[in-house]
Design an enzyme around this catalytic site. Structure first.
Site, PDB file in Angstrom:
ATOM      1  CB  SER A 143      31.551  21.745 -19.066  1.00  0.00           C
ATOM      2  OG  SER A 143      30.175  21.638 -19.359  1.00  0.00           O
ATOM      3  CE1 TYR A 156      31.793  18.402 -23.563  1.00  0.00           C
ATOM      4  CE2 TYR A 156      30.324  18.900 -21.731  1.00  0.00           C
ATOM      5  CZ  TYR A 156      31.191  19.317 -22.739  1.00  0.00           C
ATOM      6  OH  TYR A 156      31.457  20.664 -22.890  1.00  0.00           O
TER       7      TYR A 156
END
Length: 271
Positions: A143, A156
């Site tokens: 990401s 995350y």
């Protein structure tokens, strides 16, 4: 020399929508056959229909990457359907908002079990099959938050940095073998990940909605465009794929200001 996709077989997790679906369709467009995996059977069937319309041979596999038994059984199922496995795209993932102190231990572990341990499980299960091919590739989707660590994304970001580190180490370990490794860092891609993100217990609903709206505002790139960027990177055997100008800019800022980057970036993120 390019990694040729025609008549190869790719396994794509999280293929029921978003980036996974876009990658699957881009692969099918290049003549690649597909083993699609997702926890959503309805989403899988929609993606499968799109890929079959492009001439791909497709098998669908309901899969929870957090379930070790399901993961261990999958390679044999795929091999039985297709007779070979050339490419694994570990894309399945979930989101969880909130600061470290807001997020419970159970929620933190839930996210890590899917986003990181799911990648490790899938890699362990499929690597022998990738080694058996003449030219294979492992692709792990990290990401933008595997490049930087914003406030409110402790869980995350930890999972996506773990995917990045795992992928980079594995690339070095597999150097000289028939298996190449790619790590992908998508920026703001327009998927449902912000809407489906789990919220910590006890956080006021208005705060959850505010964070969700802010996150969705940053998701601008169409998923099909992101899928094309990723597949072109796979074809070109790229070790790292940055998806979107935001990911490219953040990568440069972090490189030149590895400690201070958040003070430089947070105003734009919070607007």
């Amino acid at each position: 020399m390019k990694f040729k996709l025609r008549d190869r077989v790719a396994v794509v997790t999280g293929a029921g929508g978003g980036i996974g679906r876009a990658v699957a369709v881009s692969l099918a467009r290049r003549g690649c056959h597909l083993a699609l995996a997702d926890i959503s059977e309805a989403g899988l069937e929609q993606t499968a229909g799109m890929a079959r319309a492009l001439g791909a041979r497709v098998s669908c596999h309901r899969l929870d990457v957090a379930d070790a038994t399901m993961v261990r059984a999958l390679p044999q199922q795929v091999n039985a359907s297709h007779g070979r496995i050339d490419l694994l795209v570990n894309n399945a993932g979930v989101a969880l908002g909130g600061s470290f102190e807001q997020v419970s231990e159970a929620d933190f572990d839930w996210l890590m079990d899917i986003n990181f341990h799911g990648v490790v499980r899938m890699t362990r299960a499929f690597l022998p099959y990738l080694h058996a091919g003449d030219d294979s590739r492992l692709v792990n989707v990290s990401s933008l938050y595997g490049l930087i660590s914003p406030a409110g994304q402790a869980a995350y970001s930890a999972s996506k940095f773990a995917v990045r580190g795992f992928s980079n180490a594995l690339r070095h370990e597999l150097e000289g073998s028939n298996v190449g490794v790619t790590v992908v860092h998508p920026g703001g891609v327009a998927t449902s990940i912000a809407r489906s993100a789990r919220a910590p217990a006890g956080v006021p609903e208005e705060e959850v909605l505010r964070r969700r709206a802010l996150s969705e505002k940053l998701l601008r790139m169409p998923a099909d465009k992101a899928g094309e960027i990723i597949v072109r990177g796979i074809e070109n055997r790229k070790a790292r794929i940055l998806v979107g100008m935001d990911a490219k800019i953040v990568s440069v800022v972090e490189r030149f200001a590895p400690v201070r980057y958040w003070s430089l970036l947070k105003k734009g993120v919070q607007q």
